[in-house]
Enzyme design. Structure first.
Site, PDB file in Angstrom:
ATOM      1  N   HIS A 129      -2.603  -2.596  -7.998  1.00 33.61           N
ATOM      2  CA  HIS A 129      -1.551  -4.745  -7.563  1.00 33.61           C
ATOM      3  C   HIS A 129      -3.001  -5.150  -7.480  1.00 33.61           C
ATOM      4  CE1 HIS A 129       2.723  -3.820  -6.816  1.00 33.61           C
ATOM      5  NE2 HIS A 129       2.528  -3.577  -7.901  1.00 33.61           N
ATOM      6  N   TRP A 165      11.162   8.731  -9.131  1.00 34.51           N
ATOM      7  CA  TRP A 165      11.488   8.654 -10.861  1.00 34.51           C
ATOM      8  C   TRP A 165      12.076  10.231 -11.453  1.00 34.51           C
ATOM      9  CZ3 TRP A 165       8.205   5.179  -8.524  1.00 34.51           C
ATOM     10  CH2 TRP A 165       8.749   4.396  -8.751  1.00 34.51           C
TER      11      TRP A 165
HETATM   12  C1  HEM Z   1       5.471  -1.762 -15.909  1.00 35.79           C
HETATM   13  C2  HEM Z   1       5.315  -2.304 -14.921  1.00 35.79           C
HETATM   14  C3  HEM Z   1       5.365  -2.354 -13.988  1.00 35.79           C
HETATM   15  C4  HEM Z   1       7.189  -2.627 -12.967  1.00 35.79           C
HETATM   16  C5  HEM Z   1       7.727  -3.514 -13.176  1.00 35.79           C
HETATM   17  C6  HEM Z   1       6.379  -1.511 -11.499  1.00 35.79           C
HETATM   18  C7  HEM Z   1       7.624  -1.686 -10.677  1.00 35.79           C
HETATM   19  C8  HEM Z   1       7.654  -0.864  -9.514  1.00 35.79           C
HETATM   20  C9  HEM Z   1       8.587  -1.413  -8.304  1.00 35.79           C
HETATM   21  C10 HEM Z   1       9.752  -1.940  -8.467  1.00 35.79           C
HETATM   22  C11 HEM Z   1       7.657  -0.040  -8.047  1.00 35.79           C
HETATM   23  C12 HEM Z   1       9.034   0.683  -5.946  1.00 35.79           C
HETATM   24  C13 HEM Z   1       7.873  -0.297  -4.286  1.00 35.79           C
HETATM   25  C14 HEM Z   1       8.843   0.326  -3.462  1.00 35.79           C
HETATM   26  O1  HEM Z   1       9.857   0.123  -3.441  1.00 35.79           O
HETATM   27  O2  HEM Z   1       7.790   0.731  -2.459  1.00 35.79           O
HETATM   28  C15 HEM Z   1       6.900   0.688  -8.108  1.00 35.79           C
HETATM   29  C16 HEM Z   1       6.225   1.700  -7.517  1.00 35.79           C
HETATM   30  C17 HEM Z   1       4.985   2.260  -7.619  1.00 35.79           C
HETATM   31  N1  HEM Z   1       4.472   1.595  -9.102  1.00 35.79           N
HETATM   32 FE1  HEM Z   1       4.916   0.745 -10.138  1.00 35.79          FE
HETATM   33  N2  HEM Z   1       5.253  -1.152 -11.143  1.00 35.79           N
HETATM   34  C18 HEM Z   1       4.832  -0.633 -12.777  1.00 35.79           C
HETATM   35  C19 HEM Z   1       3.812  -0.793 -13.476  1.00 35.79           C
HETATM   36  C20 HEM Z   1       3.000   0.134 -12.642  1.00 35.79           C
HETATM   37  C21 HEM Z   1       1.729   0.753 -12.576  1.00 35.79           C
HETATM   38  C22 HEM Z   1       1.099  -0.734 -14.466  1.00 35.79           C
HETATM   39  C23 HEM Z   1       0.920   1.691 -12.283  1.00 35.79           C
HETATM   40  C24 HEM Z   1      -0.045   2.393 -11.753  1.00 35.79           C
HETATM   41  C25 HEM Z   1      -0.646   2.293 -13.075  1.00 35.79           C
HETATM   42  C26 HEM Z   1       2.229   1.508 -11.042  1.00 35.79           C
HETATM   43  C27 HEM Z   1       2.319   2.717  -9.906  1.00 35.79           C
HETATM   44  C28 HEM Z   1       3.253   2.927  -8.529  1.00 35.79           C
HETATM   45  C29 HEM Z   1       3.594   3.635  -8.150  1.00 35.79           C
HETATM   46  C30 HEM Z   1       2.456   4.706  -7.528  1.00 35.79           C
HETATM   47  C31 HEM Z   1       4.529   3.334  -6.907  1.00 35.79           C
HETATM   48  C32 HEM Z   1       5.540   4.465  -6.130  1.00 35.79           C
HETATM   49  C33 HEM Z   1       4.870   4.011  -4.603  1.00 35.79           C
HETATM   50  C34 HEM Z   1       5.094   4.080  -3.324  1.00 35.79           C
HETATM   51  O3  HEM Z   1       4.933   5.896  -3.484  1.00 35.79           O
HETATM   52  O4  HEM Z   1       5.109   3.844  -2.497  1.00 35.79           O
HETATM   53  N3  HEM Z   1       3.401   0.886 -11.391  1.00 35.79           N
HETATM   54  N4  HEM Z   1       6.765  -0.004  -8.862  1.00 35.79           N
END
Ligand code: HEM
Length: 223
Positions: free
Chosen positions: A2, A142
């Site tokens: 982010h 997931w």
């Molecule tokens: C493609 C578009 C993407 C969307 C729309 C998206 C959206 C989200 C959302 C809604 C969450 C949940 C956040 C929460 O409730 O704490 C999330 C978590 C996460 N995303 Fe994505 N994401 C995207 C791409 C990515 C990319 C490119 C990465 C890293 C290279 C990434 C890594 C993660 C990880 C590791 C989490 C888990 C965070 C946690 O466990 O607290 N995401 N994402």
């Protein structure tokens, strides 16, 4: 991711350099809800090694975390300089919105200079962690091994019957056992024909996923 994913090739603003998420309005962007936990977690390391910039520390922490969880090695390089104040923050709202479709993903990631292959590869990071109802509003992990980096996310996309979850929260999908989830944007990776072809390769070939993820993540953290 982010701190990097705010980059725009059009105005060259945003990106990992600067670590502007320390400041408002970026720290208050709803897309960054909960990331204070991650930033605060790294504070003792910053206190112990004050010479490293926040922007180098955050990107290095991402690479180390991926590697420690069994993922590919990422060729990290130092040299990012921290911004001094909030005036360097990129405009809020540049991060992707999980309720949207493939056109939106392309608009957001092309703005960073990413390709279709890089969009799919980077999305494979959703094998890690989970959604938090009190942060994004979405809920659940997931995969069942959310601290192991693998191509399991792509396998799950393909080998599971995803149906709409009936609940009061935002539109998301669940598996028949109701313990896993997919965001609308996740399912675009098997619905869009070009994304689907790439996802299929990654579901069948973990080595190919690791190689492409490593290269795409290096590019991301150097934006
Ligand atoms: C493609 C578009 C993407 C969307 C729309 C998206 C959206 C989200 C959302 C809604 C969450 C949940 C956040 C929460 O409730 O704490 C999330 C978590 C996460 N995303 Fe994505 N994401 C995207 C791409 C990515 C990319 C490119 C990465 C890293 C290279 C990434 C890594 C993660 C990880 C590791 C989490 C888990 C965070 C946690 O466990 O607290 N995401 N994402």
């Amino acid at each position: 991711w982010h701190s990097s994913g705010t980059y725009s090739v059009f105005d060259q603003k945003g990106g990992s350099c600067g670590a502007t998420m320390r400041f408002r309005p970026e720290s208050q962007d709803p897309a960054n809800a909960g990331l204070d936990v991650a930033r605060n977690f790294l504070e003792p390391i910053k206190a112990k090694f004050p010479k490293i910039s926040y922007s180098d520390l955050w990107t290095l922490a991402g690479c180390v975390a991926i590697e420690e969880m069994g993922g590919p090695k990422i060729d990290w390089r130092p040299g990012r300089i921290d911004a001094k104040c909030k005036h360097c923050c990129p405009p809020v709202g540049r991060l992707p919105d999980a309720s949207r479709n493939a056109d939106h993903l392309r608009a957001v990631f092309y703005r960073m200079g990413m390709s279709d292959k890089e969009i799919v590869a980077l999305s494979g990071a959703h094998v890690l962690g989970r959604c938090h109802a009190d942060r994004s509003g979405y809920d659940g992990p997931w995969v069942r091994s959310p601290t192991t980096f693998s191509n399991e996310y792509f396998k799950k996309l393909y080998d599971t019957q995803w149906t709409i979850r009936e609940w009061k929260g935002p539109l998301q999908y669940e598996n028949p056992e109701k313990d896993l989830m997919m965001l609308p944007t996740d399912l675009e990776l098997i619905r869009d024909p070009i994304f689907a072809e790439i996802s299929k390769v990654y579901a069948e070939d973990e080595k190919a996923f690791f190689k492409d993820f490593s290269a795409a993540f290096k590019k991301l953290i150097e934006l």
